[in-house]
Design a protein around this motif. Structure first.
Motif, short mmCIF file in Angstrom:
data_model
loop_
_atom_site.label_atom_id
_atom_site.label_comp_id
_atom_site.label_asym_id
_atom_site.label_seq_id
_atom_site.Cartn_x
_atom_site.Cartn_y
_atom_site.Cartn_z
N ASP A 67 0.86 -1.19 0.00
CA ASP A 67 0.00 0.00 0.00
C ASP A 67 0.90 1.24 0.00
O ASP A 67 1.23 1.78 1.05
CB ASP A 67 -0.91 -0.02 1.23
N THR A 69 0.48 4.31 -0.71
CA THR A 69 -0.05 5.57 -0.17
C THR A 69 0.01 5.63 1.35
O THR A 69 -0.09 6.70 1.94
CB THR A 69 -1.49 5.80 -0.62
N SER A 70 0.20 4.47 2.00
CA SER A 70 0.22 4.43 3.47
C SER A 70 1.61 4.67 4.05
O SER A 70 1.76 4.90 5.25
CB SER A 70 -0.29 3.08 3.97
N LYS A 72 3.97 7.04 3.72
CA LYS A 72 4.36 8.35 4.25
C LYS A 72 3.92 8.48 5.70
O LYS A 72 4.68 8.96 6.56
CB LYS A 72 3.75 9.47 3.41
N VAL A 108 9.61 3.66 -2.07
CA VAL A 108 8.80 4.74 -1.49
C VAL A 108 9.14 4.94 -0.02
O VAL A 108 9.29 6.07 0.45
CB VAL A 108 7.30 4.44 -1.67
N TRP A 112 10.59 8.49 2.09
CA TRP A 112 10.03 9.20 3.24
C TRP A 112 10.93 9.11 4.46
O TRP A 112 10.85 9.98 5.34
CB TRP A 112 8.64 8.65 3.56
N THR A 247 5.79 5.69 -8.87
CA THR A 247 5.46 6.03 -7.49
C THR A 247 5.29 7.51 -7.25
O THR A 247 4.64 7.92 -6.27
CB THR A 247 6.56 5.52 -6.55
#
Length: 252
Positions: A67, A69-70, A72, A108, A112, A247
């Motif tokens: 996932d 988007t989770s 960050k 990703v 972050w 991404t």
């Protein structure tokens, strides 16, 4: 080696090699964060680590590499970090999900985490690949995902100097040793040694690769030469740019 006062994140730390990486790092006195989707499995892993390492400083970070988007928000739960071990991986029939989990999720996540790692005195990204990732054959989606992860580690070393980026692989590691495989392969605890050394050894340099010293299959870690597809800088750059496109983030 003592690592008191340091904080390490290990993805996929509730089982397999990742568990042993976390257990061995906990033995140094560091705070070890187990990155895992399942709180139940992470709780069991932490209880097991505490049974082996009394007083171990371990905690769980809810982390789902599939996932994107989770990630960050997950990274935002940390306030300091000295190293991340990008270890988690799956071997499943869904090639797209496997590539996302094994490579893009780590790409990703590191993006972050980079501010925290850059702020550490010796921040490190340790990327765990596999023997199959060294040379990808047509149709081997798992090997492709692991090679992408390894190429990312090498390209990260070339593109930035804020953190040390080290690649490792566990050699031939089995859950349980059986004859005759035991003549060549080793258990998961030994398979964790290259990643642990990559986190702790002050002499390891950015862009290097660690693997078992006996035919790359078993034994104590050593620095391995980077050859073949893994040494293809054009291929690594292409994987990097494609990962940025997919991404929308860039670790460097």
């Amino acid at each position: 080696m003592s690592a008191e006062g340091k904080t390490f994140l290990v993805t996929g730390a509730n089982a397999g090699i990742g568990y042993h990486v976390a257990e061995q790092l906990a033995g140094t006195g560091a705070t070890v964060i187990l990155g895992s989707r399942s709180a139940t499995k992470a709780d069991a892993a932490m209880a097991s680590i505490r049974a082996v390492v009394p007083g171990a400083r371990v905690r769980h970070l809810q982390l789902d590499l599939a996932d994107l988007t989770s990630l960050k928000a997950a990274a935002g739960e940390l306030d300091r970090l000295d190293a991340v071990v990008c270890n988690a991986g799956v071997m499943i029939d869904d090639a797209e999900l496997m590539y996302t989990t094994n490579h893009l999720g780590h790409f990703v996540l590191v993006s972050w985490l980079m501010p925290l790692l850059a702020a550490a005195p010796e921040g490190r990204v340790v990327t765990t690949g596999s023997l199959r990732g060294k040379k990808v054959k047509d149709g081997d989606a798992y090997a492709r995902s692991k090679q992408a992860q390894m190429l990312f580690g090498f390209e990260l070393a070339r593109r930035q100097s804020a953190v040390t980026s080290i690649v490792n692989h566990p050699g031939g590691a089995l859950d349980s040793i059986t004859f005759p495989a035991s003549l060549l392969l080793q258990d998961k605890a030994a398979g964790a040694w290259p990643a642990v050394q990559a986190v702790l050894d002050p002499d390891v340099r950015s862009g290097q690769m660690l693997g078992p010293r006996v035919f790359g299959l078993r034994g104590k870690p050593r620095i391995e030469p980077v050859r073949g597809q893994l040494a293809d800088e054009a291929l690594a750059a292409r994987v990097w740019e494609e990962s940025v496109e997919l991404t929308g983030v860039e670790p460097a």
